[in-house]
Design a protein around this motif. Sequence first.
Motif, mmCIF file in Angstrom:
data_model
loop_
_atom_site.group_PDB
_atom_site.id
_atom_site.type_symbol
_atom_site.label_atom_id
_atom_site.label_comp_id
_atom_site.label_asym_id
_atom_site.label_seq_id
_atom_site.Cartn_x
_atom_site.Cartn_y
_atom_site.Cartn_z
ATOM 1 N N ASP A 378 0.838 -1.197 0.000
ATOM 2 C CA ASP A 378 0.000 0.000 0.000
ATOM 3 C C ASP A 378 0.875 1.249 0.000
ATOM 4 O O ASP A 378 1.872 1.327 0.728
ATOM 5 N N VAL A 379 0.484 2.223 -0.811
ATOM 6 C CA VAL A 379 1.264 3.452 -0.968
ATOM 7 C C VAL A 379 0.527 4.610 -0.308
ATOM 8 O O VAL A 379 -0.674 4.793 -0.506
ATOM 9 N N ARG A 380 1.265 5.377 0.494
ATOM 10 C CA ARG A 380 0.722 6.573 1.129
ATOM 11 C C ARG A 380 1.725 7.710 0.966
ATOM 12 O O ARG A 380 2.898 7.480 0.678
ATOM 13 N N ALA A 381 1.252 8.920 1.163
ATOM 14 C CA ALA A 381 2.145 10.073 1.052
ATOM 15 C C ALA A 381 3.160 10.080 2.185
ATOM 16 O O ALA A 381 4.261 10.611 2.044
ATOM 17 N N CYS A 382 2.797 9.473 3.315
ATOM 18 C CA CYS A 382 3.660 9.428 4.493
ATOM 19 C C CYS A 382 3.233 8.229 5.325
ATOM 20 O O CYS A 382 2.051 7.870 5.349
ATOM 21 N N GLY A 383 4.184 7.616 6.018
ATOM 22 C CA GLY A 383 3.863 6.448 6.827
ATOM 23 C C GLY A 383 2.954 6.745 7.991
ATOM 24 O O GLY A 383 2.319 5.839 8.544
ATOM 25 N N ASN A 384 2.856 8.016 8.388
ATOM 26 C CA ASN A 384 2.006 8.385 9.517
ATOM 27 C C ASN A 384 0.613 8.821 9.093
ATOM 28 O O ASN A 384 -0.215 9.150 9.937
ATOM 29 N N LEU A 385 0.364 8.865 7.785
ATOM 30 C CA LEU A 385 -0.989 9.108 7.296
ATOM 31 C C LEU A 385 -1.683 7.765 7.095
ATOM 32 O O LEU A 385 -1.034 6.736 6.928
ATOM 33 N N ASP A 386 -2.993 7.775 7.072
ATOM 34 C CA ASP A 386 -3.735 6.517 7.050
ATOM 35 C C ASP A 386 -4.620 6.398 5.817
ATOM 36 O O ASP A 386 -5.585 5.663 5.826
ATOM 37 N N HIS A 387 -4.281 7.131 4.764
ATOM 38 C CA HIS A 387 -5.086 7.100 3.549
ATOM 39 C C HIS A 387 -4.262 6.472 2.433
ATOM 40 O O HIS A 387 -3.211 6.984 2.056
ATOM 41 N N THR A 388 -4.734 5.345 1.897
ATOM 42 C CA THR A 388 -4.002 4.618 0.865
ATOM 43 C C THR A 388 -4.282 5.201 -0.514
ATOM 44 O O THR A 388 -5.439 5.391 -0.903
ATOM 45 N N ILE A 389 -3.220 5.474 -1.248
ATOM 46 C CA ILE A 389 -3.327 6.024 -2.603
ATOM 47 C C ILE A 389 -3.569 4.909 -3.613
ATOM 48 O O ILE A 389 -4.290 5.071 -4.596
ATOM 49 N N GLY A 390 -2.958 3.763 -3.383
ATOM 50 C CA GLY A 390 -3.057 2.617 -4.277
ATOM 51 C C GLY A 390 -2.076 1.564 -3.813
ATOM 52 O O GLY A 390 -1.500 1.674 -2.728
ATOM 53 N N ASN A 391 -1.862 0.536 -4.619
ATOM 54 C CA ASN A 391 -0.926 -0.519 -4.256
ATOM 55 C C ASN A 391 0.146 -0.638 -5.331
ATOM 56 O O ASN A 391 -0.161 -0.654 -6.527
ATOM 57 N N ILE A 392 1.392 -0.714 -4.897
ATOM 58 C CA ILE A 392 2.525 -0.712 -5.813
ATOM 59 C C ILE A 392 2.553 -1.973 -6.671
ATOM 60 O O ILE A 392 3.181 -2.002 -7.738
ATOM 61 N N ARG A 393 1.845 -3.027 -6.254
ATOM 62 C CA ARG A 393 1.791 -4.244 -7.061
ATOM 63 C C ARG A 393 0.846 -4.090 -8.253
ATOM 64 O O ARG A 393 0.894 -4.881 -9.196
ATOM 65 N N ASP A 394 -0.011 -3.056 -8.195
ATOM 66 C CA ASP A 394 -0.998 -2.850 -9.256
ATOM 67 C C ASP A 394 -0.709 -1.624 -10.121
ATOM 68 O O ASP A 394 -1.138 -1.557 -11.277
ATOM 69 N N THR A 395 -0.023 -0.623 -9.559
ATOM 70 C CA THR A 395 0.162 0.664 -10.233
ATOM 71 C C THR A 395 1.611 1.101 -10.094
ATOM 72 O O THR A 395 2.227 0.895 -9.043
ATOM 73 N N ASN A 396 2.166 1.722 -11.136
ATOM 74 C CA ASN A 396 3.572 2.115 -11.069
ATOM 75 C C ASN A 396 3.771 3.382 -10.239
ATOM 76 O O ASN A 396 2.813 4.108 -9.926
ATOM 77 N N ILE A 397 5.010 3.644 -9.882
ATOM 78 C CA ILE A 397 5.348 4.748 -8.979
ATOM 79 C C ILE A 397 4.867 6.087 -9.525
ATOM 80 O O ILE A 397 4.261 6.893 -8.802
ATOM 81 N N MET A 398 5.124 6.358 -10.804
ATOM 82 C CA MET A 398 4.808 7.674 -11.350
ATOM 83 C C MET A 398 3.305 7.924 -11.429
ATOM 84 O O MET A 398 2.835 9.041 -11.176
ATOM 85 N N ASP A 399 2.524 6.909 -11.780
ATOM 86 C CA ASP A 399 1.071 7.092 -11.809
ATOM 87 C C ASP A 399 0.526 7.339 -10.404
ATOM 88 O O ASP A 399 -0.411 8.129 -10.220
ATOM 89 N N LEU A 400 1.090 6.682 -9.411
ATOM 90 C CA LEU A 400 0.681 6.918 -8.028
ATOM 91 C C LEU A 400 1.089 8.319 -7.571
ATOM 92 O O LEU A 400 0.327 9.014 -6.898
ATOM 93 N N TRP A 401 2.289 8.741 -7.967
ATOM 94 C CA TRP A 401 2.819 10.038 -7.541
ATOM 95 C C TRP A 401 1.998 11.202 -8.103
ATOM 96 O O TRP A 401 1.908 12.266 -7.489
ATOM 97 N N HIS A 402 1.391 10.990 -9.255
ATOM 98 C CA HIS A 402 0.596 12.047 -9.885
ATOM 99 C C HIS A 402 -0.896 11.718 -9.879
ATOM 100 O O HIS A 402 -1.647 12.202 -10.733
#
Length: 446
Positions: A378-402
């Motif tokens: 699971d990808v988040r903006a910060c480890g102390n936030l609790d909102h998941t942006i997506g999963n790195i196994r499904d989406t690449n880094i750049m698409d998650l970052w933007h």
Amino acid sequence: MIIFKNEQYLPCSIPEISYTYERKAISDKEAPLYLREDLFVYPMNAGFIVENNNGQFLTDSIDLLQLICGKSVNDLCHNEKDFEEIEQYYRYGLIGYEKNAAAKLVIPEVSQKYFHLYENSQTTWFCHIPLKIELDITKKCNLQCKHCSREASPLTTEGEMSLQNYVDVIQQAGKIGIPEFSFMGGEPTCNPSLIELATIARMSGIRTLSTSTNGWLINEELAKKIAILFDSVQVSIHGADSETHDAIVGRPGAFSRACKAIELLKKHNVSSLNISCTVMNENVHQMDAMIQLAKDLQVESIRFLVLFSKGRGSQLNQWKKEEKTDMANNLKILSDKNTNSLKVESGGFPPYYTIGNNAAIYGCPAGRSLMYISADGDVRACGNLDHTIGNIRDTNIMDLWHSDTVIALRKKPTCDCPYTDICAGGCLANEYWSKMFNINTTPIML
């Protein structure tokens, strides 16, 4: 244009602005100029960060750097402004007179498909690729700290990514040109592939590698390998004596193991060695003693972290905003007292350093220069936030970052503070867990 050192963990992760560089003047305007070493350029929404071994240089243009090799100052300068910019590059060690055949300007490729997302957006500063990824390489931990936001324990392994998943993430980051990785957990040394993953990171072009550990498993052999592969190691110690620390982490002997780990890492000359301490009711009275312990162990810095109401930490008494402000003021006093012998840093507390009018980058790096990836992907903006942006196994880094969620984090705060563009709203996690605000709304200033 301004120079600032590599990020220090000051309140809200503020990079430390530095004006300590010796003034240098270009004397031979006819001599050919050369890049002094490999320079890495990272595009921001408001310019470029140029990085070398001495720190980072913020500029609104890299045209001159791209033109410099083999040309003289007189070739390049057509007015006083051009000369001032060339002199800045020279002053801060980015260019020189002596030829270095290996020197080059490295600009990680950033896909143009993302730029249109920001055409009409009102954003704070951010980088078009993450400058740092924090990667949990295990959920497992051999301690059971009462404040652990990850709720790690000796039995926590369900849902972890495979070794190949971790390798894929690291290699993908290397291809993008992400300069820094931090291996976290859980307890990173509980993953038997720690050294293998660190080696792959180096082979993939990751230039700065750090990790955080409780020190329990670090022996002579492991300390030697860590010192070779990692630029920075942070050892967690949450009390100035065994009674306090061992009670907080839930295992007798943990304090002596942590201190021994520091001794071993120092013996093998790890580049940067630091202590982190989460401040809670059980140890707040020991801040002075913790600083003395850090001095006795001869580490580079000690970092005091605010307690977050997340995971097991939610079961502990939380600090009120006024209490955190008082502690920040106390940290400022302690920092000033120990300037020459030890860096005293903090994270998550209200800022206690003055914001300068000419500060370059300031504020929370979550989603602006930092990405966090959990052990289950699971990808988040910060480890102390609790909102998941997506999963790195499904989406690449750049698409998650933007992604829309991350772009929302970069919106400018609506307050009238004159430093809004610099501060960017302060620590997002501090506000998130204190007020439980919707993460897609504008951050609230501390």
